[in-house]
Enzyme design. Sequence first.
Site, PDB file in Angstrom:
ATOM      1  N   GLU A  83       0.849  -1.181   0.000  1.00  0.00           N
ATOM      2  CA  GLU A  83       0.000   0.000   0.000  1.00  0.00           C
ATOM      3  C   GLU A  83       0.883   1.229   0.000  1.00  0.00           C
ATOM      4  O   GLU A  83       1.963   1.227   0.601  1.00  0.00           O
ATOM      5  CB  GLU A  83      -0.899   0.060   1.250  1.00  0.00           C
ATOM      6  CG  GLU A  83      -1.996  -0.967   1.304  1.00  0.00           C
ATOM      7  CD  GLU A  83      -1.560  -2.276   1.936  1.00  0.00           C
ATOM      8  OE1 GLU A  83      -2.316  -3.254   1.820  1.00  0.00           O
ATOM      9  OE2 GLU A  83      -0.470  -2.328   2.540  1.00  0.00           O
ATOM     10  N   TYR A 120       7.647   3.000  -7.361  1.00  0.00           N
ATOM     11  CA  TYR A 120       7.002   1.700  -7.527  1.00  0.00           C
ATOM     12  C   TYR A 120       6.577   1.476  -8.980  1.00  0.00           C
ATOM     13  O   TYR A 120       6.711   0.381  -9.509  1.00  0.00           O
ATOM     14  CB  TYR A 120       5.813   1.554  -6.577  1.00  0.00           C
ATOM     15  CG  TYR A 120       6.225   1.601  -5.123  1.00  0.00           C
ATOM     16  CD1 TYR A 120       7.317   0.879  -4.654  1.00  0.00           C
ATOM     17  CD2 TYR A 120       5.527   2.380  -4.205  1.00  0.00           C
ATOM     18  CE1 TYR A 120       7.710   0.929  -3.333  1.00  0.00           C
ATOM     19  CE2 TYR A 120       5.902   2.432  -2.875  1.00  0.00           C
ATOM     20  CZ  TYR A 120       6.987   1.704  -2.439  1.00  0.00           C
ATOM     21  OH  TYR A 120       7.368   1.752  -1.128  1.00  0.00           O
TER      22      TYR A 120
END
Length: 172
Positions: A120, A132
Amino acid sequence: MMPERRHANAAAASTASLHFVAMRPEHVAQVHAVERSVYAVGGWTAAVFADAIGSGHECWTAWCGEQLVGHAVMAAARGRAHLLNISVRPSAQRRGHGRALATHMIDRARRRGAAAITLEVRPSNARAGRLYRALGFIEIGRRKNFYRAPKESARLLELRLDRHRAAAVRNR
């Protein structure tokens, strides 16, 4: 163009001296100090890090020489991995340490037999989101009101390790 190249070279030189050590109980106080420096509100307690070590999670520290610059914790079981915490000391950010630490955890997930790794991230953490995305993670969902301090939903990201490995081989 030159300043970016210098920044990239500085990051490469900085990560060259980076090494990873499995987190041990004697690291917890230093790890918690880094955690407090990253998160003004919230963040993990020292007891949570100690519990993570005791539970057999993948708990790693990143060091530049004798200085702890970051840490990461990941749960891995039944072919899946979940990156629970990854943090880099603010004074050591923007030097490639976050990318190196994330890449190390991806490698650890592979070694544990995971087909995918999830995590998350706050939508407000654009820098982490870009990292990411560059590593191949894609958004697969949202978790409403996931974070408490301050209150914010989370983007749920996933990296399929079987696809990631194939792409890495093709790009060589």
